[in-house]
Design a protein around this motif. Sequence first.
Motif, short mmCIF file in Angstrom:
data_model
loop_
_atom_site.label_atom_id
_atom_site.label_comp_id
_atom_site.label_asym_id
_atom_site.label_seq_id
_atom_site.Cartn_x
_atom_site.Cartn_y
_atom_site.Cartn_z
N GLY A 12 -5.09 14.16 6.64
CA GLY A 12 -5.42 15.59 6.65
C GLY A 12 -4.21 16.41 6.31
O GLY A 12 -3.38 16.01 5.50
N LYS A 13 -4.06 17.58 6.94
CA LYS A 13 -2.96 18.48 6.63
C LYS A 13 -1.62 17.87 7.01
O LYS A 13 -1.52 17.21 8.05
CB LYS A 13 -3.14 19.80 7.40
CG LYS A 13 -4.35 20.60 6.94
CD LYS A 13 -4.44 21.89 7.70
CE LYS A 13 -5.63 22.72 7.25
NZ LYS A 13 -5.71 24.00 7.99
N PRO A 14 -0.57 18.09 6.20
CA PRO A 14 -0.60 18.82 4.93
C PRO A 14 -0.89 17.93 3.73
O PRO A 14 -0.93 18.39 2.61
CB PRO A 14 0.81 19.37 4.84
CG PRO A 14 1.63 18.27 5.43
CD PRO A 14 0.80 17.70 6.55
N PHE A 15 -1.07 16.62 3.97
CA PHE A 15 -1.23 15.67 2.88
C PHE A 15 -2.63 15.09 2.91
O PHE A 15 -2.96 14.29 3.80
CB PHE A 15 -0.20 14.54 2.98
CG PHE A 15 1.22 15.01 3.04
CD1 PHE A 15 1.80 15.64 1.96
CD2 PHE A 15 1.99 14.82 4.18
CE1 PHE A 15 3.12 16.07 2.00
CE2 PHE A 15 3.30 15.24 4.24
CZ PHE A 15 3.87 15.87 3.14
N LEU A 16 -3.45 15.46 1.95
CA LEU A 16 -4.81 14.94 1.90
C LEU A 16 -4.83 13.48 1.47
O LEU A 16 -5.72 12.72 1.84
CB LEU A 16 -5.65 15.78 0.94
CG LEU A 16 -5.84 17.25 1.32
CD1 LEU A 16 -6.66 17.97 0.26
CD2 LEU A 16 -6.51 17.36 2.69
N LEU A 17 -3.81 13.08 0.69
CA LEU A 17 -3.72 11.71 0.18
C LEU A 17 -2.31 11.19 0.39
O LEU A 17 -1.34 11.97 0.37
CB LEU A 17 -4.06 11.66 -1.31
CG LEU A 17 -5.46 12.11 -1.73
CD1 LEU A 17 -5.53 12.24 -3.25
CD2 LEU A 17 -6.50 11.12 -1.22
N THR A 28 0.84 -1.18 0.00
CA THR A 28 0.00 0.00 0.00
C THR A 28 0.88 1.24 0.00
O THR A 28 2.07 1.17 0.33
CB THR A 28 -0.90 0.02 1.24
OG1 THR A 28 -0.07 0.14 2.41
CG2 THR A 28 -1.75 -1.23 1.32
N GLU A 29 0.32 2.38 -0.33
CA GLU A 29 1.09 3.62 -0.30
C GLU A 29 1.62 3.91 1.10
O GLU A 29 2.78 4.31 1.25
CB GLU A 29 0.25 4.78 -0.83
CG GLU A 29 0.07 4.74 -2.34
CD GLU A 29 -0.78 5.89 -2.84
OE1 GLU A 29 -1.72 6.30 -2.13
OE2 GLU A 29 -0.50 6.38 -3.95
N PRO A 30 0.82 3.74 2.19
CA PRO A 30 1.38 3.95 3.52
C PRO A 30 2.56 3.05 3.83
O PRO A 30 3.51 3.46 4.51
CB PRO A 30 0.18 3.67 4.45
CG PRO A 30 -1.01 4.02 3.63
CD PRO A 30 -0.66 3.56 2.24
N GLN A 31 2.53 1.80 3.34
CA GLN A 31 3.67 0.91 3.56
C GLN A 31 4.92 1.42 2.83
O GLN A 31 6.03 1.35 3.35
CB GLN A 31 3.33 -0.50 3.08
CG GLN A 31 2.35 -1.23 3.98
CD GLN A 31 1.91 -2.56 3.39
OE1 GLN A 31 1.85 -2.73 2.16
NE2 GLN A 31 1.58 -3.51 4.26
N VAL A 32 4.72 1.96 1.65
CA VAL A 32 5.85 2.51 0.90
C VAL A 32 6.40 3.74 1.61
O VAL A 32 7.63 3.92 1.71
CB VAL A 32 5.43 2.85 -0.54
CG1 VAL A 32 6.56 3.57 -1.28
CG2 VAL A 32 5.04 1.59 -1.30
N LEU A 67 4.33 10.07 7.53
CA LEU A 67 3.81 8.71 7.70
C LEU A 67 2.29 8.68 7.81
O LEU A 67 1.66 7.66 7.49
CB LEU A 67 4.44 8.06 8.93
CG LEU A 67 5.94 7.79 8.85
CD1 LEU A 67 6.47 7.26 10.16
CD2 LEU A 67 6.25 6.83 7.71
N ALA A 68 1.70 9.77 8.28
CA ALA A 68 0.24 9.83 8.44
C ALA A 68 -0.45 10.45 7.24
O ALA A 68 -1.61 10.85 7.32
CB ALA A 68 -0.10 10.62 9.70
N ALA A 69 0.26 10.54 6.11
CA ALA A 69 -0.31 11.18 4.92
C ALA A 69 -1.65 10.55 4.57
O ALA A 69 -1.81 9.33 4.55
CB ALA A 69 0.65 11.03 3.75
N GLY A 70 -2.61 11.41 4.31
CA GLY A 70 -3.97 10.96 4.03
C GLY A 70 -4.93 11.26 5.16
O GLY A 70 -6.15 11.23 4.98
#
Length: 363
Positions: free
Chosen positions: A202-207, A37-41, A197-200
């Motif tokens: 919320g801020k600053p990374f919505l995804l 998954t993207e979080p794993q990457v 690491l918490a991207a997705g």
Amino acid sequence: MRRIAEYPTAVLGLPALALTGLLLAPAGTPSAAAAPTEPQVLATLSERGVRPTLTALAGTGSELSAAVQALCARPDAAGLERARAAWRAAYLAWRRAEPFQFGAVKELELGKQIGYGPANTQVLDAAVTSPDLSHLLRSPDTRGYAATEFLLFAPNDAQSATRDQRCAHLTEVTREIAVLTARAARVWEQEYQSSFLAAGDGKPFLLPGDALSLPVAEALNVTERMLRDRIGPPSGFFEEPADPERLEAWHSGASRDGLRASLEGLRLLVLGDGDSGVAALVATRDGVLSKKDPKLAAALDRRLEKAIAALGDDERPLHLELQDKPKRLKRLYREIERLQEEIEEVTLVLELDVLPTNMAPAF
């Protein structure tokens, strides 16, 4: 080379974090069965890439500063050799960490402050000899890794390396390297890592892909700087004649190792641990508009190996090879150019938002 400008992403990052110790582990080939998954990457990029390379960068920066202080306190041959060895370790750590200086670490602008090159050796020689010219030592081309290399390796002995104002400048510049590289590690660890690491969430990374865009963009920046600044100018396959003395780190004979370290950093960024790296995601991820591309993932691995092989393993320093064979680096240039094109394909497969903007020259 397409003279592109530096790649930021459409989504800007926060401040950055530091790291605690993993040694660089060899990256593997993407597994056909893996479907990360993207979080794993993102986690792989952090744990296998950013943290260990920034930790090594800070550690070697501190060791270089300490070795220079010891040399200046006792100028002898053994001290000079220790300082030179510390410089080599610090410089290779710098090159290896380049692809991982994104987000808030990039905002520190280490490239402009300590990574600028080549050094202005004429100004350096004059300014460390004449106190009236000391104000010239504030310029980026008289500081950082390149200036330190010249001051440590151009002289033949410890007494020459420490005479006049050389020690004062060496001490100041290597202390700056130590401070800034430690700051980069701290910014990643304390201020930026958790958001990456918490991207997705919320801020600053919505995804998650918004965060993933940052290291991929930086990989493109590294390849562009290699083509534009580090390989093209000293080589004789453009309009200007070959000029081996424009090759990086030639006083120390570390030119080949510096280029190899950059490729090792890129390999680590692209392949990660093999099963949850960027290439594995390319091989397995179906997007809204794009399809997985295992052939591209395998091509990235092969391209990096070819680029590293193109450096060769001649015992002679690379700048001496260039004197005899001005087009010696042409194969390396082509492999990195193709690598850049393949990384651009990665942005399409993974639907990453990577945009060009202006890029200041950096060593």
